[in-house]
Design a protein around this motif. Sequence first.
Motif, PDB file in Angstrom:
ATOM      1  N   GLY A 228     -76.389  23.953 -21.907  1.00 23.70           N
ATOM      2  CA  GLY A 228     -76.243  22.513 -22.026  1.00 23.70           C
ATOM      3  C   GLY A 228     -77.177  21.853 -23.012  1.00 23.70           C
ATOM      4  N   LYS A 259     -67.412  18.879 -31.097  1.00 26.42           N
ATOM      5  CA  LYS A 259     -66.154  19.038 -30.356  1.00 26.42           C
ATOM      6  C   LYS A 259     -66.338  18.732 -28.872  1.00 26.42           C
ATOM      7  CE  LYS A 259     -63.509  20.454 -33.756  1.00 26.42           C
ATOM      8  NZ  LYS A 259     -62.333  19.657 -34.201  1.00 26.42           N
ATOM      9  N   ILE A 260     -67.468  19.190 -28.312  1.00 26.27           N
ATOM     10  CA  ILE A 260     -67.710  18.928 -26.898  1.00 26.27           C
ATOM     11  C   ILE A 260     -67.861  17.436 -26.640  1.00 26.27           C
ATOM     12  CG2 ILE A 260     -69.412  19.227 -25.050  1.00 26.27           C
ATOM     13  CD1 ILE A 260     -69.859  22.048 -26.016  1.00 26.27           C
ATOM     14  N   GLN A 261     -68.556  16.758 -27.558  1.00 23.15           N
ATOM     15  CA  GLN A 261     -68.714  15.313 -27.403  1.00 23.15           C
ATOM     16  C   GLN A 261     -67.359  14.614 -27.467  1.00 23.15           C
ATOM     17  OE1 GLN A 261     -71.677  13.859 -26.705  1.00 23.15           O
ATOM     18  NE2 GLN A 261     -70.436  12.038 -26.311  1.00 23.15           N
ATOM     19  N   GLN A 262     -66.487  15.074 -28.381  1.00 18.98           N
ATOM     20  CA  GLN A 262     -65.151  14.493 -28.462  1.00 18.98           C
ATOM     21  C   GLN A 262     -64.383  14.707 -27.171  1.00 18.98           C
ATOM     22  OE1 GLN A 262     -63.283  16.186 -31.915  1.00 18.98           O
ATOM     23  NE2 GLN A 262     -64.440  14.924 -33.382  1.00 18.98           N
ATOM     24  N   LEU A 263     -64.463  15.955 -26.637  1.00 17.26           N
ATOM     25  CA  LEU A 263     -63.749  16.240 -25.397  1.00 17.26           C
ATOM     26  C   LEU A 263     -64.315  15.447 -24.227  1.00 17.26           C
ATOM     27  CD1 LEU A 263     -63.300  20.125 -25.723  1.00 17.26           C
ATOM     28  CD2 LEU A 263     -61.557  18.368 -25.980  1.00 17.26           C
ATOM     29  N   GLU A 264     -65.659  15.309 -24.192  1.00 16.61           N
ATOM     30  CA  GLU A 264     -66.259  14.526 -23.117  1.00 16.61           C
ATOM     31  C   GLU A 264     -65.817  13.069 -23.196  1.00 16.61           C
ATOM     32  OE1 GLU A 264     -70.435  15.089 -23.427  1.00 16.61           O
ATOM     33  OE2 GLU A 264     -70.427  16.980 -22.277  1.00 16.61           O
ATOM     34  N   ASN A 265     -65.796  12.536 -24.418  1.00 19.67           N
ATOM     35  CA  ASN A 265     -65.345  11.149 -24.566  1.00 19.67           C
ATOM     36  C   ASN A 265     -63.886  10.997 -24.151  1.00 19.67           C
ATOM     37  OD1 ASN A 265     -67.869  10.478 -25.568  1.00 19.67           O
ATOM     38  ND2 ASN A 265     -67.260  10.730 -27.711  1.00 19.67           N
ATOM     39  N   SER A 267     -62.241  12.983 -22.083  1.00 18.14           N
ATOM     40  CA  SER A 267     -62.141  13.158 -20.635  1.00 18.14           C
ATOM     41  C   SER A 267     -62.615  11.913 -19.895  1.00 18.14           C
ATOM     42  CB  SER A 267     -62.972  14.380 -20.214  1.00 18.14           C
ATOM     43  OG  SER A 267     -62.949  14.539 -18.816  1.00 18.14           O
ATOM     44  N   LEU A 268     -63.690  11.305 -20.423  1.00 24.83           N
ATOM     45  CA  LEU A 268     -64.200  10.091 -19.792  1.00 24.83           C
ATOM     46  C   LEU A 268     -63.167   8.971 -19.859  1.00 24.83           C
ATOM     47  CD1 LEU A 268     -66.570   8.585 -18.488  1.00 24.83           C
ATOM     48  CD2 LEU A 268     -67.377   8.027 -20.789  1.00 24.83           C
ATOM     49  N   ARG A 271     -60.403   9.879 -17.364  1.00 21.99           N
ATOM     50  CA  ARG A 271     -60.779   9.627 -15.974  1.00 21.99           C
ATOM     51  C   ARG A 271     -60.879   8.133 -15.687  1.00 21.99           C
ATOM     52  NH1 ARG A 271     -64.618  13.846 -16.931  1.00 21.99           N
ATOM     53  NH2 ARG A 271     -66.281  12.279 -17.039  1.00 21.99           N
ATOM     54  N   ASP A 334     -63.218  14.383 -10.656  1.00 24.73           N
ATOM     55  CA  ASP A 334     -63.448  14.484 -12.096  1.00 24.73           C
ATOM     56  C   ASP A 334     -64.735  13.802 -12.509  1.00 24.73           C
ATOM     57  OD1 ASP A 334     -61.117  15.891 -12.363  1.00 24.73           O
ATOM     58  OD2 ASP A 334     -59.900  14.164 -12.986  1.00 24.73           O
TER      59      ASP A 334
END
Length: 511
Positions: A228, A259-265, A267-268, A271, A334
């Motif tokens: 992380g 990419k992870i930041q994009q996916l987190e955004n 997903s946020l 949700r 989630d």
Amino acid sequence: MLRAPARWWSRSLSFRVVTNSVLAALAVFGVTGWLLVDQSTRGILEAKTQQSVSEASAVLEGMQASLRDADLRTSTVNERLTLLARDAASRGNVGNQYEVVITGPVSDITSAGVDVASVPEPIREAVQEGGQDLFTTPTSIEFTDGRTPRTGLVVGGALLAPGSGRYPVYFLFGMEQEEQTLQVVQRSALTAAAVFLPLITGLMYLISLQALRPIRAARVTSERIAAGHLDERMQIRGSDDLAGLGRSMNHMADELGRKIQQLENLSLVQRQFVSDVSHELRTPLTTVRMAADVLYDEREEFDVVTRRSTELLKGELDRFESLLTELLEISRFDAGAAELQVDDVDLVSLVAAEVAAQRPLADANATRLVLDAPEEVRCRVDPRRVRRIISNLLSNAIEHGEGRDVVLTIGANQTAVAVTVRDHGVGFSAAQAHQVFTRFWRADPSRQRTVGGSGLGLSIALEDAQLHGGWLNAWGRPGHGAQFRLTLPWDAGGEVGESPLPVVPAERRTW
């Protein structure tokens, strides 16, 4: 004894590099040392042979001249040969040491204390048949006076006595100095190996550390990124291949973090959208339900078509409200906001209560519910979530059970408690065992829901089980029904060693 080296070999790249390098150095040094000792031995033996042959040839010529000039009328041949042997041996004691053996007309004549057996039989035969040529062969010089045998070299020739015939002469040269020289060469080679091996081991270890340090740094960095720490980066020094590896690792980490930041955004946003929509639909749904309830209570006064429409409106509103409730629950999972309300409960009573609640639905589908459980199984769980899991499993079993018996079994061991729900209906394939927990997934899309589920029940049940630190497994075969197994620790959040109940039904375990 071999486990530790084998473990190091499989786990340590530096150990493999150093070991392979040392083995390769040993092989090279062994071959080089062998060639050095072999060439030294050959050279020393050749030099000794040439020197001995030259010495023997000169002495033999002198003996031949003395024998040719001797007056054999005043002495016998044997006496003359004895005198020549003594003179030749005296010369050998001064220069290149050697002993003399002459085959006389009466008996063999030797230097003092030399055993005649020191002359090998093959060279005797060669001298007897070889004319005036000289012959050489290695031998062991034996003594009759108790002296220690020593390695030597035999040079054989022959003397011609006028009117008396041919007499073989053998010169036995000692090899003590040559052996000492060879021993010095061998000791030097062994000493060099003893010094070279630790040195090459240390050097290869240092070289391996220099080469592997960036690789180890890459491993540590990748592990921290995986844990992380997305801002972790490798330090770059120089412009060689290892520095290129570091730059590639850092570039990969940058792209991965992006990419992870994009996916987190994303997903946020997703949700938040589900949560907002679910909450926003609550108010109009409440209004519509109040109106639908009024219409449903007065349905007997309507005509047939209006009454049927009212009943359908009531059923679909129930499904819609259930879907909203489950969507809100999914959004909590989630968002990581789901929490357990743990209590000390009797799992048997909890399951029995849910069986009783589901019995009207089972009767409507001509399904018999069977509970196989001990008298009491007390554990610390969230009763609301566990009952919701059992409710989802039971309703699915009743819907897909084709009117056959549904059997619930409760078991326990030292670390966990378990509940299995077994139906004998349509089932599903082994490849679909993990898909049944996917949101909105249906094994047969053309099959209508008779119970009215939303398609999120098993997904929520899996989340509830994992929130306890447990498992939810599925087994099924087309036409042979399905079995779901819920396994929970005795105390929510504890560790589960092994489930007390098998996921495969007993009658199907022989497949």
